[in-house]
Motif scaffolding. Structure first.
Motif, PDB file in Angstrom:
ATOM      1  N   VAL A  86      39.560  52.511  -9.201  1.00 28.94           N
ATOM      2  CA  VAL A  86      38.437  51.742  -9.488  1.00 28.94           C
ATOM      3  C   VAL A  86      37.231  52.399  -9.822  1.00 28.94           C
ATOM      4  O   VAL A  86      36.946  51.514 -11.313  1.00 28.94           O
ATOM      5  CB  VAL A  86      37.159  51.742  -8.105  1.00 28.94           C
ATOM      6  CG1 VAL A  86      35.862  52.006  -8.312  1.00 28.94           C
ATOM      7  CG2 VAL A  86      37.755  51.299  -6.743  1.00 28.94           C
ATOM      8  N   THR A  90      36.572  50.631 -13.865  1.00 29.41           N
ATOM      9  CA  THR A  90      34.683  50.469 -14.239  1.00 29.41           C
ATOM     10  C   THR A  90      34.550  51.022 -15.644  1.00 29.41           C
ATOM     11  O   THR A  90      33.768  50.738 -16.104  1.00 29.41           O
ATOM     12  CB  THR A  90      33.852  52.165 -13.553  1.00 29.41           C
ATOM     13  OG1 THR A  90      34.586  51.037 -12.237  1.00 29.41           O
ATOM     14  CG2 THR A  90      32.735  52.220 -13.652  1.00 29.41           C
ATOM     15  N   GLY A  94      32.563  48.781 -18.725  1.00 29.09           N
ATOM     16  CA  GLY A  94      31.551  50.543 -19.390  1.00 29.09           C
ATOM     17  C   GLY A  94      31.832  50.093 -20.919  1.00 29.09           C
ATOM     18  O   GLY A  94      31.043  49.592 -21.630  1.00 29.09           O
ATOM     19  N   SER A 108      36.357  42.281 -16.130  1.00 26.18           N
ATOM     20  CA  SER A 108      35.485  42.235 -15.771  1.00 26.18           C
ATOM     21  C   SER A 108      36.772  41.183 -14.836  1.00 26.18           C
ATOM     22  O   SER A 108      37.083  41.493 -13.751  1.00 26.18           O
ATOM     23  CB  SER A 108      33.915  41.512 -15.250  1.00 26.18           C
ATOM     24  OG  SER A 108      33.284  42.587 -16.015  1.00 26.18           O
ATOM     25  N   ALA A 111      39.335  42.723 -14.721  1.00 28.07           N
ATOM     26  CA  ALA A 111      39.429  44.002 -13.729  1.00 28.07           C
ATOM     27  C   ALA A 111      39.910  43.389 -12.336  1.00 28.07           C
ATOM     28  O   ALA A 111      40.128  43.932 -11.902  1.00 28.07           O
ATOM     29  CB  ALA A 111      38.208  44.886 -13.517  1.00 28.07           C
TER      30      ALA A 111
END
Length: 188
Positions: A86, A90, A94, A108, A111
């Motif tokens: 995670v 993240t 970012g 995104s 991910a």
């Protein structure tokens, strides 16, 4: 040996995905951004500068990035399990978001793709996503670099850092050859 074989198989696929990413970016009105080394080379380099660029791309970058991503980050993410995954994902989103909406959306989606991976390989995938989207300043290169990152991560997990360093060096050497002696068709 595995790194060279993987380079022969993976490098053309990575370049093919890059070509597709350029076409799709154009279709959606997203302007590609050249890598900093490409911009430098287009301005014209002295022979010394060209040698330094090749050394940076083919020696320094593979050593530094593989020691960092596959030597430090990947073992840590794997050891941390879902918490490490995670965090890596993240960070990837970012970093991508700093470079605009297209990289942020792509990061995104990448991910979210972690759910498709077997649990035992999710750490490798998470670090590959981070590796790819750290390169978001040169859009759309994170998309094909995700494939390269997975290959680098698999090599590292199976046999240490020498394989990923060799593969990364070979990949960057092809990029340098293309930079100074273009051989790939230009997409309009």
């Amino acid at each position: 040996r595995d790194a060279v074989l993987l380079a022969v198989l993976l490098v053309p696929v990575v370049y093919g995905v890059y070509a597709l990413a350029l076409v799709l970016s154009a279709r959606f009105g997203v302007v590609p951004v050249e890598h900093g080394f490409t911009r430098l080379a287009q301005e014209g380099l002295s022979p010394t500068e060209a040698v330094l660029l090749v050394l940076a791309a083919c020696v320094v970058a593979p050593l530094w990035e593989e020691l960092f991503f596959r030597g430090l980050i990947q073992p840590w993410v794997i050891a941390q399990g879902w918490r490490g995954q995670v965090l890596a994902l993240t960070l990837a989103v970012g970093v991508a978001a700093i470079h605009g909406p297209a990289p942020a959306v792509a990061a995104s989606v990448a991910a979210a793709g972690i759910v498709a991976w077997p649990t035992s390989w999710r750490g490798v995938y998470a670090v590959a996503v981070l590796f790819a989207f750290v390169h978001s300043a040169a859009w759309p290169s994170p998309l094909p670099l995700l494939l390269l990152g997975v290959g680098l991560g698999v090599l590292a997990r199976r046999g240490g850092l020498l394989g990923p360093i060799v593969l990364h060096t070979l990949f960057n050497a092809v990029a340098c050859c293309e930079l100074f002696f273009p051989f790939l068709p230009k997409l309009q």
